[in-house]
Design a protein around this motif. Sequence first.
Motif, short mmCIF file in Angstrom:
data_model
loop_
_atom_site.label_atom_id
_atom_site.label_comp_id
_atom_site.label_asym_id
_atom_site.label_seq_id
_atom_site.Cartn_x
_atom_site.Cartn_y
_atom_site.Cartn_z
N VAL A 236 -13.16 -12.85 41.18
CA VAL A 236 -13.87 -12.21 41.96
C VAL A 236 -14.68 -11.20 41.21
CG1 VAL A 236 -13.64 -10.68 43.96
CG2 VAL A 236 -12.10 -12.49 43.91
N LYS A 237 -14.20 -10.44 40.37
CA LYS A 237 -15.17 -9.71 39.56
C LYS A 237 -16.28 -10.27 39.06
CE LYS A 237 -15.08 -6.93 35.54
NZ LYS A 237 -15.12 -7.26 34.12
N SER A 238 -16.04 -11.42 38.38
CA SER A 238 -17.13 -12.19 37.65
C SER A 238 -18.02 -12.85 38.58
CB SER A 238 -16.40 -13.32 36.83
OG SER A 238 -17.34 -14.15 36.25
N TYR A 239 -17.65 -13.51 39.67
CA TYR A 239 -18.28 -13.96 40.77
C TYR A 239 -19.38 -12.97 41.34
CZ TYR A 239 -20.05 -16.55 44.93
OH TYR A 239 -20.46 -17.64 45.92
N LEU A 240 -18.91 -11.83 41.66
CA LEU A 240 -19.69 -11.06 42.29
C LEU A 240 -20.38 -9.88 41.52
CD1 LEU A 240 -17.37 -9.89 45.44
CD2 LEU A 240 -19.49 -11.45 45.32
N CYS A 241 -20.27 -9.94 39.84
CA CYS A 241 -20.98 -9.23 39.24
C CYS A 241 -20.71 -7.67 39.49
CB CYS A 241 -22.40 -9.41 38.90
SG CYS A 241 -22.46 -11.21 38.26
N ILE A 242 -19.30 -7.54 39.58
CA ILE A 242 -18.75 -6.07 39.93
C ILE A 242 -17.55 -5.65 38.97
CG2 ILE A 242 -19.32 -6.12 42.51
CD1 ILE A 242 -16.26 -6.59 42.94
N SER A 243 -17.49 -4.37 38.84
CA SER A 243 -16.21 -3.93 37.97
C SER A 243 -14.95 -4.21 38.33
CB SER A 243 -16.31 -2.28 38.02
OG SER A 243 -15.77 -1.83 39.26
N THR A 244 -14.04 -4.06 37.63
CA THR A 244 -12.51 -4.31 37.81
C THR A 244 -12.16 -3.64 38.84
OG1 THR A 244 -12.07 -5.18 35.69
CG2 THR A 244 -10.15 -4.73 36.85
N THR A 245 -12.28 -2.31 38.88
CA THR A 245 -11.94 -1.33 39.70
C THR A 245 -12.54 -1.69 41.22
OG1 THR A 245 -11.90 0.37 38.27
CG2 THR A 245 -12.08 1.14 40.64
N ALA A 246 -13.80 -2.01 41.45
CA ALA A 246 -14.28 -2.75 42.85
C ALA A 246 -13.60 -3.84 43.38
CB ALA A 246 -15.90 -2.95 42.51
N ALA A 247 -13.40 -4.77 42.17
CA ALA A 247 -12.54 -5.93 42.72
C ALA A 247 -11.33 -5.69 43.36
CB ALA A 247 -12.65 -6.97 41.47
N TYR A 248 -10.43 -4.70 42.58
CA TYR A 248 -9.20 -4.23 43.11
C TYR A 248 -9.49 -3.74 44.50
CZ TYR A 248 -6.36 -5.86 39.43
OH TYR A 248 -5.50 -6.71 38.53
N GLU A 249 -10.59 -2.91 44.51
CA GLU A 249 -10.69 -2.08 45.79
C GLU A 249 -10.93 -3.01 46.94
OE1 GLU A 249 -13.87 0.61 45.03
OE2 GLU A 249 -12.41 2.03 44.06
N LEU A 250 -11.51 -3.99 46.74
CA LEU A 250 -11.90 -5.16 47.72
C LEU A 250 -10.49 -5.81 48.24
CD1 LEU A 250 -14.67 -7.30 46.29
CD2 LEU A 250 -14.74 -6.04 48.48
N THR A 251 -9.36 -5.73 47.29
CA THR A 251 -8.37 -6.45 47.94
C THR A 251 -7.42 -5.53 48.84
OG1 THR A 251 -6.74 -5.65 46.08
CG2 THR A 251 -8.10 -7.74 45.46
N HIS A 252 -7.96 -4.24 48.96
CA HIS A 252 -7.24 -3.35 49.86
C HIS A 252 -8.05 -3.43 51.07
CE1 HIS A 252 -4.06 -1.94 46.88
NE2 HIS A 252 -5.16 -2.01 46.02
N ARG A 253 -9.14 -4.17 51.20
CA ARG A 253 -9.88 -3.93 52.65
C ARG A 253 -9.19 -4.73 53.40
NH1 ARG A 253 -16.12 -3.75 51.97
NH2 ARG A 253 -15.75 -4.78 54.25
N LYS A 254 -9.10 -4.26 54.66
CA LYS A 254 -8.28 -5.10 55.84
C LYS A 254 -9.10 -6.28 56.15
CE LYS A 254 -5.44 -1.72 57.33
NZ LYS A 254 -4.21 -1.79 56.99
N ASP A 255 -10.32 -6.51 55.86
CA ASP A 255 -11.04 -7.73 56.35
C ASP A 255 -11.41 -8.76 55.09
OD1 ASP A 255 -12.81 -6.22 54.59
OD2 ASP A 255 -14.87 -6.95 55.88
N PHE A 256 -10.54 -8.36 53.99
CA PHE A 256 -10.78 -9.13 52.65
C PHE A 256 -9.56 -10.16 52.57
CE2 PHE A 256 -10.53 -10.26 48.27
CZ PHE A 256 -12.00 -10.62 47.83
N PRO A 257 -9.60 -11.32 52.45
CA PRO A 257 -8.66 -12.32 52.39
C PRO A 257 -7.84 -11.87 50.93
CG PRO A 257 -10.59 -13.58 51.93
CD PRO A 257 -11.14 -12.12 52.24
#
Length: 79
Positions: free
Chosen positions: A17-38
């Motif tokens: 996910v980090k690689s696909y979206l070109c975001i930081s590791t922290t940002a990728a882990y933050e996505l996994t805590h969103r209610k709307d993220f699978p």
Amino acid sequence: MKKKIMFEKNYLTVADVKSYLCISTTAAYELTHRKDFPVCRLGSSIRIPTHLFLAWVDKHTRVPADLAELYKEVDLHVG
């Protein structure tokens, strides 16, 4: 003619996910805590279903009107 983007894996890692979206590791882990993220949690492992991730990205992508026709030409496939 539609362009096809293929993903061979049914599940992605946080690093994928980090690689696909070109975001930081922290940002990728933050996505996994969103209610709307699978996300699928298996013990301490985090996996993201590829087809649901791509649908989530599509839902959260704003396409300007002048690019809307081009956006319709891209077809994403898993497997």
